[in-house]
Design a protein around this motif. Structure first.
Motif, PDB file in Angstrom:
ATOM      1  N   GLY A   1       0.808  -1.215   0.000  1.00 53.68           N
ATOM      2  CA  GLY A   1       0.000   0.000   0.000  1.00 53.68           C
ATOM      3  C   GLY A   1       0.840   1.263   0.000  1.00 53.68           C
ATOM      4  O   GLY A   1       0.302   2.365  -0.007  1.00 53.68           O
ATOM      5  N   THR A   2       2.189   1.090   0.009  1.00 49.19           N
ATOM      6  CA  THR A   2       3.099   2.242  -0.039  1.00 49.19           C
ATOM      7  C   THR A   2       3.930   2.165  -1.327  1.00 49.19           C
ATOM      8  O   THR A   2       3.787   1.234  -2.123  1.00 49.19           O
ATOM      9  N   TYR A   3       4.788   3.153  -1.516  1.00 51.70           N
ATOM     10  CA  TYR A   3       5.591   3.221  -2.733  1.00 51.70           C
ATOM     11  C   TYR A   3       7.068   2.958  -2.421  1.00 51.70           C
ATOM     12  O   TYR A   3       7.589   3.370  -1.389  1.00 51.70           O
ATOM     13  N   VAL A   4       7.718   2.258  -3.310  1.00 52.64           N
ATOM     14  CA  VAL A   4       9.175   2.178  -3.373  1.00 52.64           C
ATOM     15  C   VAL A   4       9.563   2.897  -4.654  1.00 52.64           C
ATOM     16  O   VAL A   4       9.316   2.398  -5.753  1.00 52.64           O
ATOM     17  N   LYS A   5      10.099   4.110  -4.489  1.00 49.60           N
ATOM     18  CA  LYS A   5      10.303   5.021  -5.627  1.00 49.60           C
ATOM     19  C   LYS A   5       8.954   5.177  -6.326  1.00 49.60           C
ATOM     20  O   LYS A   5       7.969   5.548  -5.701  1.00 49.60           O
ATOM     21  N   ASP A   6       8.884   4.871  -7.629  1.00 46.73           N
ATOM     22  CA  ASP A   6       7.609   5.046  -8.319  1.00 46.73           C
ATOM     23  C   ASP A   6       6.868   3.724  -8.537  1.00 46.73           C
ATOM     24  O   ASP A   6       6.056   3.598  -9.440  1.00 46.73           O
ATOM     25  N   PHE A   7       7.159   2.738  -7.682  1.00 47.45           N
ATOM     26  CA  PHE A   7       6.467   1.458  -7.752  1.00 47.45           C
ATOM     27  C   PHE A   7       5.506   1.317  -6.565  1.00 47.45           C
ATOM     28  O   PHE A   7       5.925   1.424  -5.399  1.00 47.45           O
ATOM     29  N   TYR A   8       4.237   1.087  -6.853  1.00 49.14           N
ATOM     30  CA  TYR A   8       3.232   0.886  -5.815  1.00 49.14           C
ATOM     31  C   TYR A   8       3.227  -0.587  -5.416  1.00 49.14           C
ATOM     32  O   TYR A   8       3.100  -1.481  -6.252  1.00 49.14           O
ATOM     33  N   LEU A   9       3.372  -0.852  -4.117  1.00 46.70           N
ATOM     34  CA  LEU A   9       3.438  -2.222  -3.622  1.00 46.70           C
ATOM     35  C   LEU A   9       2.027  -2.749  -3.347  1.00 46.70           C
ATOM     36  O   LEU A   9       1.321  -2.257  -2.463  1.00 46.70           O
TER      37      LEU A   9
END
Length: 429
Positions: free
Chosen positions: A16-24
């Motif tokens: 439900g959060t982002y790693v850089k511009d990737f939504y998990l």
């Protein structure tokens, strides 16, 4: 990797959060040093990818550099184009921690299918897919070293693909992590049920650097695959069974595969039996032999006899190219670990480990035959003797002695943890 909804460590990003511009979206699995998520990129929300994040905070300080290097090499291994290897896509960093994305394989791993006792034709297709993936790795000078059902994934079309090259990618930076206070291993890579005898208890380090390690692992997987979940060396229900199981594996005391699968073609029985020999010298030495045994070896372009360069396929200077100009001034090329007090024509950088000898091997160009030959060791003028390397020199997985072997384009040279491919480049060196 264990599966679950949330990572076990609070320092890992939550779904439900982002790693850089990737939504998990959700967590797919977690291991000691990595966590994998199903993710979507903001610019391409319709495309699902798997995102692997290195849990660098879980690594002892003394192991951080080597583990990060291993992670990077895992990414590079996934760049090898193959229908039977999970492809990596891009690499980045999140809050000082490296990550990379790779293709998402939605149909699970082999462990989930083994217990269902697949029909023979389906099981054979899977076994061949795995072997072809392994063959590609070996042709790039890479040894997986942790081949097991959890590391075989299935894509949308149901094709089996190898993954988890963290141990694989580098013809293995040996990263059994050691506690700096007790000096005892905190983790042993690989799973005991699949380990070759020499992998679990190596007498010589060079034994763990060869394709025969993966060939044994593959034999165990095939035994499971065709038997419907049984191990080749007896039952294994608790950790207390490990010692007895390993002892049977070391003696070659294998269960009768025909008991589980009486209709299995003799060709597969012979292949699995030979792959599981406790003495590595009695196994197939390369996956090319196995594919040929099954009548599956693809036709390849004939090798040229005149490589003019060596390129690093595994090592700290990944993709570095060493020219081999065939002229009188450079008839002899000495290979060894880069050290300030040793003169080598090809100085191989190796700072994380010391598996390459300072004076490891010698390349000789024979003008009359217009061919390169490689020999283990170098001439020591101070003692007037030929000195062999500590861990041996291997050509396509076969040990090279001081008498030497001819070098052809496409050949893989293994020097400790580093592998070099002999290539012919039309570009003037």
């Amino acid at each position: 990797m264990t599966r679950g909804q949330l990572p076990s460590d609070q320092r890992a990003p939550k779904p439900g959060t982002y790693v850089k511009d990737f939504y998990l979206e959700r967590m797919l699995g977690e291991g000691t040093f990595g966590v994998v998520y199903l993710a979507r990129k903001q610019e391409a929300p319709q495309q699902e990818v798997a995102l692997k994040l290195l849990k660098s905070w879980a690594v002892p300080p003394h192991a951080e550099e080597s583990l990060a290097k291993r992670f990077e090499l895992e990414y590079h291994t996934g760049q090898i184009s193959s229908l039977n290897l999970v492809q990596t896509l891009e690499m980045g960093e999140w809050e000082g921690t490296p990550f990379f994305t790779m293709e998402y394989c939605p149909k699970g791993d082999l462990r989930q299918l083994i217990l269902k006792k697949m029909p023979f034709l389906r099981a054979e297709t899977v076994a061949l897919d795995i072997l072809k993936g392994l063959n590609t790795l070996h042709h790039f000078g890479k040894i997986h070293r942790d081949l097991k059902p959890e590391n075989v994934l299935f894509d949308d079309a149901g094709k089996a693909k190898l993954t988890d090259f963290g141990i694989a990618g580098h013809l293995n930076i040996q990263l059994t992590v050691v506690n700096s206070e007790t000096q005892r291993p905190e983790q042993i890579f690989g799973s005991y049920a699949y380990m070759a005898p020499e992998q679990a208890s190596p007498r010589h380090r060079s034994q763990t650097l060869l394709p025969t390690i993966d060939i044994f692992n593959y034999g165990v997987i095939c035994f499971e695959l065709f038997s419907g979940g049984s191990y080749p060396f007896g039952s294994w229900n608790t950790t207390e069974d490990i010692a007895a199981y390993r002892a049977r594996a070391a003696k070659g005391d294998m269960s009768d595969l025909s008991t589980y699968c009486p209709d299995l073609p003799s060709q597969w029985v012979s292949l699995i039996t030979r792959a599981l020999q406790p003495d590595a010298r009695q196994r197939f030495q390369h996956t090319d032999e196995m594919l040929a045994f099954l009548g599956q070896l693809p036709k390849s372009a004939p090798k040229k006899d005149y490589p003019n360069a060596l390129i690093v396929r595994n090592g700290e200077e990944f993709r570095r190219c060493y020219p081999l100009p065939p002229n009188q001034r450079s008839r002899i090329h000495r290979l060894g670990r880069a050290e300030s007090d040793v003169v080598n024509d090809l100085s191989i950088k190796e700072t994380l480990t010391q598996t390459i000898s300072r004076r490891h091997a010698t390349l000789e160009y024979h003008h009359e035959q217009k061919q390169w030959f490689i020999r283990d060791g170098q001439w020591d003028a101070s003692t007037a003797k030929w000195r062999l390397s500590k861990n041996g020199t291997f050509l396509n997985g076969v040990k090279v002695g001081k008498t030497g072997k001819r070098l052809q384009t496409g050949d893989i040279i293994s020097l400790g943890q580093t592998t070099l491919e002999a290539i012919y480049s039309p570009v003037k060196q």
